[in-house]
Design a protein around this motif. Structure first.
Motif, PDB file in Angstrom:
ATOM      1  N   GLY A 139       0.815  -1.212   0.000  1.00  0.00           N
ATOM      2  CA  GLY A 139       0.000   0.000   0.000  1.00  0.00           C
ATOM      3  C   GLY A 139       0.846   1.258   0.000  1.00  0.00           C
ATOM      4  O   GLY A 139       0.552   2.229  -0.710  1.00  0.00           O
ATOM      5  N   ALA A 140       1.922   1.245   0.773  1.00  0.00           N
ATOM      6  CA  ALA A 140       2.817   2.409   0.831  1.00  0.00           C
ATOM      7  C   ALA A 140       3.518   2.630  -0.501  1.00  0.00           C
ATOM      8  O   ALA A 140       3.663   3.768  -0.970  1.00  0.00           O
ATOM      9  CB  ALA A 140       3.851   2.207   1.935  1.00  0.00           C
ATOM     10  N   GLY A 141       3.946   1.537  -1.129  1.00  0.00           N
ATOM     11  CA  GLY A 141       4.619   1.651  -2.417  1.00  0.00           C
ATOM     12  C   GLY A 141       3.711   2.218  -3.483  1.00  0.00           C
ATOM     13  O   GLY A 141       4.115   3.082  -4.273  1.00  0.00           O
ATOM     14  N   LEU A 142       2.469   1.752  -3.505  1.00  0.00           N
ATOM     15  CA  LEU A 142       1.508   2.263  -4.479  1.00  0.00           C
ATOM     16  C   LEU A 142       1.233   3.747  -4.241  1.00  0.00           C
ATOM     17  O   LEU A 142       1.145   4.532  -5.185  1.00  0.00           O
ATOM     18  CB  LEU A 142       0.206   1.465  -4.392  1.00  0.00           C
ATOM     19  N   GLY A 143       1.117   4.137  -2.965  1.00  0.00           N
ATOM     20  CA  GLY A 143       0.886   5.543  -2.647  1.00  0.00           C
ATOM     21  C   GLY A 143       2.020   6.423  -3.129  1.00  0.00           C
ATOM     22  O   GLY A 143       1.804   7.509  -3.668  1.00  0.00           O
ATOM     23  N   ALA A 144       3.255   5.954  -2.956  1.00  0.00           N
ATOM     24  CA  ALA A 144       4.422   6.724  -3.389  1.00  0.00           C
ATOM     25  C   ALA A 144       4.430   6.914  -4.903  1.00  0.00           C
ATOM     26  O   ALA A 144       4.718   8.010  -5.403  1.00  0.00           O
ATOM     27  CB  ALA A 144       5.706   6.027  -2.936  1.00  0.00           C
ATOM     28  N   VAL A 145       4.102   5.849  -5.640  1.00  0.00           N
ATOM     29  CA  VAL A 145       4.067   5.946  -7.105  1.00  0.00           C
ATOM     30  C   VAL A 145       2.991   6.931  -7.557  1.00  0.00           C
ATOM     31  O   VAL A 145       3.215   7.763  -8.449  1.00  0.00           O
ATOM     32  CB  VAL A 145       3.816   4.554  -7.730  1.00  0.00           C
ATOM     33  N   THR A 146       1.823   6.853  -6.935  1.00  0.00           N
ATOM     34  CA  THR A 146       0.728   7.759  -7.283  1.00  0.00           C
ATOM     35  C   THR A 146       1.116   9.208  -7.014  1.00  0.00           C
ATOM     36  O   THR A 146       0.904  10.093  -7.850  1.00  0.00           O
ATOM     37  CB  THR A 146      -0.545   7.412  -6.489  1.00  0.00           C
ATOM     38  N   GLY A 147       1.675   9.472  -5.841  1.00  0.00           N
ATOM     39  CA  GLY A 147       2.037  10.841  -5.487  1.00  0.00           C
ATOM     40  C   GLY A 147       3.158  11.392  -6.331  1.00  0.00           C
ATOM     41  O   GLY A 147       3.142  12.569  -6.718  1.00  0.00           O
ATOM     42  N   PHE A 148       4.138  10.569  -6.650  1.00  0.00           N
ATOM     43  CA  PHE A 148       5.319  11.021  -7.364  1.00  0.00           C
ATOM     44  C   PHE A 148       5.049  11.292  -8.836  1.00  0.00           C
ATOM     45  O   PHE A 148       5.491  12.298  -9.400  1.00  0.00           O
ATOM     46  CB  PHE A 148       6.420   9.972  -7.235  1.00  0.00           C
TER      47      PHE A 148
END
Length: 247
Positions: free
Chosen positions: A136-145
């Motif tokens: 979940g954290a990895g997906l959030g980082a990709v979305t935000g970046f």
């Protein structure tokens, strides 16, 4: 007027891909905004988040009506991505354009390769909270970046990490994408001044309408065929972006 027409066409194509494939279509939003509509990479990723949020909410409503959203599971998965999405969104606006463009091209290429070789994800024997939080954290980082929804990453993760059936994973991924996109947008509130809302509005509207047509298209054309065509286009776009950065 020409720019408006391009925005409508690009939005419709991206919405069509989203509706037909259930994810991955938003990856085309950033290059369309940069190369067709003249946005800077930073502004394009922010505008893409707006477009992704609006289309995801619309699609989420449709999947909710069909009972394909695991709200509790999706909320917990999304919660792990809120802080990474916010932090990545804040960092992205200050990075050099070449870095953003290169990173986006790599993610686009990975999305295309995943479509060409679909993952045979199977539900796990038991759910590992640590692994779920990491995904979940990895997906959030990709979305935000990068300003992408990340459906091509979220759906396999929800199946293989949280054990959701494919249909519920697609619907639940829209909840995760919406939450992550909103968190990333909150970190980019200062970037709103450089956005062209007269372009983003029609683009978003066309994407939403295109998504409904995409659902109908999916019933008439083989999903595998659609994925191969879209993956080919995505690989070409990724290659063009990398060449543009290098040259």
């Amino acid at each position: 007027m020409t720019v408006l027409v391009l925005a409508l066409i690009a939005g419709a194509v991206i919405g069509l891909a989203l509706g037909a494939l259930g994810g991955g279509g938003s990856v085309l939003a950033v290059p369309a905004l940069i190369y067709l509509l003249g946005f800077t990479p930073a502004a394009a990723t922010t505008a893409s988040l707006i477009i992704v949020t609006a289309t995801s909410v619309t699609a989420l409503y449709a999947h909710t009506r069909d009972g394909n959203v695991a709200w509790k599971t999706g909320a917990l998965f999304a919660a792990a991505g809120i802080v990474p999405a916010f932090l990545a969104g804040a960092v992205a606006g200050s990075l050099p354009e070449a870095v953003l463009t290169s990173a986006f091209a790599v993610i686009a290429a990975l999305a295309a390769l995943r479509m060409l070789r679909p993952s045979a994800s199977e539900p796990p024997d038991r759910i590992r909270p640590g692994k779920a939080a990491g995904a979940g954290a990895g997906l959030g980082a990709v979305t935000g970046f990068l300003g992408v929804g990340g459906g091509f990453l979220a759906v396999p993760a929800l199946v293989s990490v949280l054990g959701l059936a494919m249909q519920r994973a697609v619907g639940t991924s829209l909840l995760v994408i919406t939450v992550n996109s909103l968190a990333a947008l909150a970190a980019r509130t200062g970037a709103g001044g450089g956005l062209h809302w007269e372009i983003i509005g029609p683009f978003t509207g066309a994407a939403i309408l295109g998504a409904w047509d995409g659902k109908r298209l999916a019933t008439k054309v083989s999903g595998t065929t659609l994925q191969k065509i879209f993956a080919g286009v995505l690989l070409a776009v990724a290659a063009f972006m990398l060449v543009d950065v290098i040259v």
